[in-house]
Design an enzyme around this catalytic site. Structure first.
Site, mmCIF file in Angstrom:
data_model
loop_
_atom_site.group_PDB
_atom_site.id
_atom_site.type_symbol
_atom_site.label_atom_id
_atom_site.label_comp_id
_atom_site.label_asym_id
_atom_site.label_seq_id
_atom_site.Cartn_x
_atom_site.Cartn_y
_atom_site.Cartn_z
ATOM 1 N N LYS A 37 -9.456 2.651 -1.889
ATOM 2 C CA LYS A 37 -9.754 1.947 -0.627
ATOM 3 C C LYS A 37 -11.060 2.454 -0.031
ATOM 4 C CE LYS A 37 -7.209 0.859 3.682
ATOM 5 N NZ LYS A 37 -5.946 1.169 4.424
ATOM 6 N N CYS B 209 -5.463 -3.473 2.222
ATOM 7 C CA CYS B 209 -5.243 -3.568 3.673
ATOM 8 C C CYS B 209 -6.530 -3.767 4.483
ATOM 9 C CB CYS B 209 -4.467 -2.336 4.143
ATOM 10 S SG CYS B 209 -3.586 -2.626 5.715
ATOM 11 N N GLU C 96 0.850 -1.195 0.000
ATOM 12 C CA GLU C 96 0.000 0.000 0.000
ATOM 13 C C GLU C 96 0.887 1.247 0.000
ATOM 14 O OE1 GLU C 96 -2.285 -0.077 3.582
ATOM 15 O OE2 GLU C 96 -3.550 1.651 3.066
#
Lengths: 286, 286
Positions: A115, A148, A44
């Site tokens: 995200k 994540c 990330e």
């Protein structure tokens, strides 16, 4: 393609050292190619690092989807005949960056996923995404990416599997220095479950190193459609290159027995509560 | 109550040996009480066993919710001051048994949950449930129960957490002799993830032994709200009594950091696909 050689590159990044971080990523991609990788996954926010001290800093480290990082990864993908998935701090016209993962092949950017589930102070620096990951056909593989904390929302991973993804690439930055300090095993266990319950292999590329008081667990792993560890996590939170050959046949066939299939056996008629807003929390009990 | 001592009883059951199986369960409940347990979890289909050779056999081994097993478990709950959760083959007026888990305390039956996600040949012997588990307030704990294959549907476990459960008791029968033969670790990993992503401790009581060509992995485990193993799985697929003290504080507080909460951080506005029927599988990709 029924089998694909994948790499998870665990890198020691540094916030703000964009040139240095890009060089680390390029070296890792070349090393992965040398080990036979056809798909390379990076952490990330690879070029920017993670622990921004202000929104201004995050903005200054953001770059567009046609910026230097995606250009470099495209060149490497073409030169080395592979696919690159990695996280960037994406510049956006509204002034708020996005925490984005890109899938890049020799033809350039194939998809950008923002995200959706933000962790910690990320809302100070990023606008969350509002779209599910797109499934991209690369080298005959239906590939998707999440980032994540998304991995901790099994409903999100299920949506990716329902959309037909056969392989999931997950750039991560798993910190140790939050109140939820956990052994590496618990982060990895979640990835194993994400893969196993969907029969969708998952490649998670984590980072290591120290950044403004934050450390990372270095929990990179490559997990099969059965939920078994094919590679990783590395024994220490240090730079590492994980390589594994992933079998996509079970990811396509899906069946787990003569009469069972993890997607067909779902009971969506009973799942309405999952999409209700606001969520029903703590109703009266018997 | 902020902490509760729980037991998972891994039993070597035998199909059709109802008296023997009940005696094994009673002995296990007494042993668990002797070790301080306040909540005792038994396997799926404890009195009947699992591998029925016909629907007639399943019917002959079925019993009502006010039958001998629930009566005996109620007596033991009263005598030993504890809660019992276990699976039975439930007789039903329509002639088709249900694969049911009961929560029993000194006052008697508190709830009966019928397994919603059926595995293998179970549809030949059971009508699946069509209701989510009810959350029962026992001894100041919000308790719910699901059964075995349900644990592989993280959307189902999420619904239980959204309903306010603080602790999940899961009778299981995890077979080894299916095409999906897996190491014990993968079944346990799924339970760890179910617990960790919901901050809801899970107690899984599995079975062992051999029944008409089927063996069980003996993967009983007690998992904390963090997803960490507190007890189990036992080193071998043999009878075992697992005991652990479970902390319910994180299951109530839920927060995983100053700004994070696994239920509040969900994005139900983006989860509509989970409740769509039929599920969208393999749409066109980019």
């Amino acid at each position: 393609m029924d089998r694909v050689v994948v790499a998870a590159c665990q890198l020691e990044l540094a916030v703000g050292s964009v040139d240095g971080n890009r060089a680390l990523a390029a070296d890792a991609i070349r090393a992965a190619a040398g080990a036979g990788a056809q798909l390379v996954v990076l952490p990330e926010l690879t070029p920017s690092g993670y622990v921004f001290d202000s929104l201004d800093e995050a903005r200054s480290l953001a770059e567009p989807l046609d910026g230097d990082t995606v250009r470099e990864w495209t060149s490497l993908a073409a030169e080395l005949d592979l696919v690159v998935v990695g996280g960037i701090c994406e510049r956006h016209g509204d002034g708020m960056p996005r925490n984005t993962s890109v899938i890049v092949d020799a033809s350039g950017l194939r998809t950008a996923y923002r995200k959706v589930h933000l962790w910690g102070d990320e809302p100070d620096f990023f606008t969350p995404g509002d779209q599910p990951p797109q499934v991209v056909d690369v080298r005959g593989i239906r590939l998707a990416t999440v980032i994540c904390y998304d991995l901790e929302f099994p409903e999100w991973i299920r949506i990716v599997a329902l959309a037909g993804a056969e392989l999931l690439a997950a750039p991560t930055n798993w910190p140790t220095s939050t109140p939820r300090e956990q052994p590496t095993s618990v982060a990895v266990v979640r990835v194993q479950a994400d893969a196993g319950v969907n029969r969708m292999p998952v490649v998670a590329a984590d980072r290591c190193g120290h950044e403004r008081g934050v450390d990372w667990i270095g929990g990179s792993c490559i997990v099969s459609a059965d939920g078994e560890l094919l590679a990783g996590p590395p024994p220490a939170a240090e730079p590492a290159l994980l390589i594994a050959e992933v079998d996509l046949v079970p990811a396509r066939d899906k069946r787990t027995g003569p009469r069972n299939h993890p997607l067909d056996d779902r009971r969506p008629d009973l799942y309405a509560a999952l999409a209700e807003t606001p969520s029903i929390i703590n109703p009266p009990s018997l």
